[in-house]
Design a protein around this motif. Structure first.
Motif, mmCIF file in Angstrom:
data_model
loop_
_atom_site.group_PDB
_atom_site.id
_atom_site.type_symbol
_atom_site.label_atom_id
_atom_site.label_comp_id
_atom_site.label_asym_id
_atom_site.label_seq_id
_atom_site.Cartn_x
_atom_site.Cartn_y
_atom_site.Cartn_z
ATOM 1 N N ARG A 52 50.136 51.656 84.220
ATOM 2 C CA ARG A 52 49.656 50.299 84.521
ATOM 3 C C ARG A 52 49.837 49.375 83.321
ATOM 4 N NH1 ARG A 52 45.165 52.940 86.765
ATOM 5 N NH2 ARG A 52 43.916 52.315 84.949
ATOM 6 N N GLN A 53 49.511 49.868 82.129
ATOM 7 C CA GLN A 53 49.654 49.044 80.934
ATOM 8 C C GLN A 53 51.124 48.728 80.658
ATOM 9 O OE1 GLN A 53 47.579 51.358 77.981
ATOM 10 N NE2 GLN A 53 45.638 50.327 78.370
ATOM 11 N N MET A 54 51.974 49.712 80.897
ATOM 12 C CA MET A 54 53.404 49.517 80.748
ATOM 13 C C MET A 54 53.884 48.372 81.651
ATOM 14 S SD MET A 54 56.293 52.376 81.676
ATOM 15 C CE MET A 54 55.201 53.670 81.059
ATOM 16 N N VAL A 55 53.467 48.400 82.899
ATOM 17 C CA VAL A 55 53.848 47.372 83.865
ATOM 18 C C VAL A 55 53.245 46.027 83.483
ATOM 19 C CG1 VAL A 55 53.576 46.624 86.264
ATOM 20 C CG2 VAL A 55 54.229 48.996 85.749
ATOM 21 N N HIS A 56 51.991 46.040 83.020
ATOM 22 C CA HIS A 56 51.306 44.804 82.616
ATOM 23 C C HIS A 56 52.100 44.053 81.554
ATOM 24 C CE1 HIS A 56 48.114 42.133 81.172
ATOM 25 N NE2 HIS A 56 48.299 42.631 79.959
ATOM 26 N N PHE A 57 52.510 44.770 80.511
ATOM 27 C CA PHE A 57 53.234 44.099 79.430
ATOM 28 C C PHE A 57 54.656 43.730 79.850
ATOM 29 C CE2 PHE A 57 49.823 45.924 76.825
ATOM 30 C CZ PHE A 57 49.480 44.801 76.102
ATOM 31 N N HIS A 58 55.229 44.504 80.751
ATOM 32 C CA HIS A 58 56.553 44.135 81.245
ATOM 33 C C HIS A 58 56.482 42.808 82.001
ATOM 34 C CE1 HIS A 58 60.593 44.398 82.714
ATOM 35 N NE2 HIS A 58 60.183 44.361 83.975
ATOM 36 N N LEU A 59 55.508 42.664 82.863
ATOM 37 C CA LEU A 59 55.384 41.432 83.635
ATOM 38 C C LEU A 59 55.097 40.238 82.735
ATOM 39 C CD1 LEU A 59 53.400 42.730 86.757
ATOM 40 C CD2 LEU A 59 55.856 42.283 86.554
ATOM 41 N N ARG A 60 54.289 40.447 81.693
ATOM 42 C CA ARG A 60 54.004 39.359 80.757
ATOM 43 C C ARG A 60 55.264 38.943 79.999
ATOM 44 N NH1 ARG A 60 48.689 40.151 77.184
ATOM 45 N NH2 ARG A 60 49.517 38.168 76.422
ATOM 46 N N ASN A 61 56.032 39.920 79.550
ATOM 47 C CA ASN A 61 57.266 39.607 78.832
ATOM 48 C C ASN A 61 58.301 38.980 79.759
ATOM 49 O OD1 ASN A 61 57.660 40.790 75.797
ATOM 50 N ND2 ASN A 61 56.083 41.929 76.895
ATOM 51 N N ALA A 62 58.351 39.459 80.993
ATOM 52 C CA ALA A 62 59.301 38.891 81.951
ATOM 53 C C ALA A 62 59.022 37.415 82.174
ATOM 54 C CB ALA A 62 59.222 39.661 83.275
ATOM 55 N N GLU A 63 57.760 37.088 82.382
ATOM 56 C CA GLU A 63 57.389 35.697 82.654
ATOM 57 C C GLU A 63 57.574 34.824 81.424
ATOM 58 O OE1 GLU A 63 53.539 33.102 84.264
ATOM 59 O OE2 GLU A 63 53.443 35.294 84.158
ATOM 60 N N SER A 64 57.253 35.383 80.243
ATOM 61 C CA SER A 64 57.288 34.595 79.021
ATOM 62 C C SER A 64 58.713 34.256 78.589
ATOM 63 C CB SER A 64 56.557 35.336 77.898
ATOM 64 O OG SER A 64 56.668 34.648 76.674
ATOM 65 N N TRP A 65 59.610 35.251 78.617
ATOM 66 C CA TRP A 65 60.964 35.015 78.118
ATOM 67 C C TRP A 65 62.043 35.846 78.811
ATOM 68 C CZ3 TRP A 65 63.485 39.298 76.234
ATOM 69 C CH2 TRP A 65 62.681 40.401 75.892
ATOM 70 N N GLY A 66 61.665 36.975 79.367
ATOM 71 C CA GLY A 66 62.653 37.913 79.896
ATOM 72 C C GLY A 66 63.446 37.387 81.076
ATOM 73 N N ASN A 67 62.765 36.758 82.027
ATOM 74 C CA ASN A 67 63.460 36.247 83.210
ATOM 75 C C ASN A 67 64.523 35.219 82.828
ATOM 76 O OD1 ASN A 67 61.880 37.845 84.854
ATOM 77 N ND2 ASN A 67 60.463 36.203 85.426
ATOM 78 N N ALA A 68 64.160 34.330 81.911
ATOM 79 C CA ALA A 68 65.106 33.297 81.494
ATOM 80 C C ALA A 68 66.310 33.906 80.792
ATOM 81 C CB ALA A 68 64.410 32.295 80.575
ATOM 82 N N ALA A 106 67.469 37.117 81.095
ATOM 83 C CA ALA A 106 68.257 37.991 81.972
ATOM 84 C C ALA A 106 68.851 37.248 83.162
ATOM 85 C CB ALA A 106 67.387 39.147 82.463
ATOM 86 N N GLY A 107 68.259 36.107 83.527
ATOM 87 C CA GLY A 107 68.742 35.362 84.681
ATOM 88 C C GLY A 107 68.363 35.970 86.006
ATOM 89 N N VAL A 108 67.409 36.892 85.996
ATOM 90 C CA VAL A 108 66.920 37.523 87.228
ATOM 91 C C VAL A 108 65.404 37.668 87.116
ATOM 92 C CG1 VAL A 108 69.056 38.786 87.674
ATOM 93 C CG2 VAL A 108 67.260 39.851 86.288
ATOM 94 N N ASP A 109 64.756 37.965 88.246
ATOM 95 C CA ASP A 109 63.316 38.204 88.248
ATOM 96 C C ASP A 109 63.058 39.650 87.857
ATOM 97 O OD1 ASP A 109 60.634 38.347 88.595
ATOM 98 O OD2 ASP A 109 60.637 37.952 90.769
ATOM 99 N N LEU A 110 62.642 39.863 86.617
ATOM 100 C CA LEU A 110 62.454 41.220 86.097
ATOM 101 C C LEU A 110 61.250 41.919 86.710
ATOM 102 C CD1 LEU A 110 63.333 40.648 82.341
ATOM 103 C CD2 LEU A 110 64.783 41.554 84.159
#
Length: 333
Positions: free
Chosen positions: A289-305, A307-311
């Protein structure tokens, strides 16, 4: 067990982590050692000559290979380029194990023989130093991201250890890496600055269930001990005093671990016993759960932009990383 050593710069965390690694290896316990500090000194602390330590392959420079291997056949990850440091495993991903051979270890790990073989061996990985090419354009956390990605895909058992010498101070809170451990040992000197890092770490880690114990280092007498007890209370696990063995090691004069002072060998036993006791509190579902939590936070903060996809689509909702995974490919829960 996954163990982190943290503390302010100069506290002695690299020295303590290297001693703990040697203590494990001398017991013929499988151990992977990781130098995740911006100042790369763990190799030398384990006895490597300076030139060999400087030549260790950097994980940060091999991130494309690491991503490509860990991605495996996971259908939620289109390609290695779309993976970020927090990408969690799912069905089809490849998992790492402490004692196996795999392309990640082949490319990044080196075997270090301790005390001429009498002290056992360890697998050593390093993130790599901050280079001239990075100055002004890169963040060191991008290098540490390789460690986080590997720990997200690592399945380790009770009698297997991963020991990470973390970057100094509270820098590890710039990612979810601080939640990847069964036990965190914070090395603190008996000074106001030494305990300030402890307070900061404890404050940040409290909401994530991080198991934290303090190792008092450079403790020279009753006054130092009383200071640490007053400042950190029950979190103070053990103290380390002056060591002629450590001083000789820091001068490049290697001695067998058996020559370490008895009181300090007993302190290492206490660290090992505390780490081993944490095994009963392992919670793979919370870890995932914690792994997923930080992934979603990073995706929204900078990762999606980037990678150009919804991580967020990389998250496999039915998957839980488990110790009893039987193959090198992750299976759903």
């Amino acid at each position: 067990m996954k163990i982190a050593f943290v503390g302010k710069g100069g506290s002695g965390k690299t020295t303590l982590s290297s001693l703990f690694i040697r203590h494990l290896a001398a017991r013929h316990t499988p151990v992977v050692a990781v130098d995740a500090d911006i100042n790369q000194h763990l190799g030398a602390a384990l006895g490597l000559p300076e030139d060999e330590a400087a030549a260790l392959p950097a994980m940060g420079a091999r991130l494309p290979l690491i991503k490509d291997y860990l991605r495996g056949s996971n259908p939620r990850i289109a390609d290695a380029q779309s993976m970020i440091k927090t990408t969690p495993p799912g069905a089809g991903s490849r998992l790492l194990r402490v004692t196996e051979d795999n392309p990640v270890y082949d490319a990044c790990a080196r075997e270090v023989v301790l005390d001429g073989g009498a002290g056992g061996t360890v697998r050593l990985l390093v993130t790599g130093p901050f280079t001239e090419a990075d100055l002004g354009v890169a963040c060191y956390h991008s290098k540490v991201g390789a460690v986080e990605l590997c720990l997200n895909h690592l399945v380790d058992g009770r009698d297997e250890f991963v020991v990470v010498d973390m970057t100094a101070g509270s820098d590890s809170f710039a990612s979810g890496l601080f939640t990847r451990f069964d036990m965190t040992f914070l090395v603190a000197e008996p000074t106001r600055k030494g305990v300030a890092v402890y307070r900061q770490y404890r404050s940040y880690a409290r909401d994530y269930g991080v198991a934290l114990k303090v190792v008092g280092n450079k403790v020279q007498g009753p006054d130092d001990l009383a200071f640490l007890r007053d400042e950190v209370g029950d979190d103070l696990l053990v103290t380390i005093g002056h060591s002629g063995w450590v001083r000789a090691m820091e001068k490049g004069r290697q001695q067998p671990l058996s020559a370490l002072e008895e009181v300090n060998r007993e302190a290492l036993d206490t660290l090992l016993g505390t780490a081993d006791a944490a095994y009963a509190r392992r919670d793979w579902e919370r870890y995932t759960r914690q792994m997923v939590h930080f992934h979603l936070r990073n995706a929204e903060s900078w990762g999606n932009a980037r990678a150009g996809v919804d991580l967020a689509e990389q998250v496999d909702p039915g998957f839980v990383l488990r110790e009893d995974a039987l193959t090198t490919t992750a299976q759903p829960a």
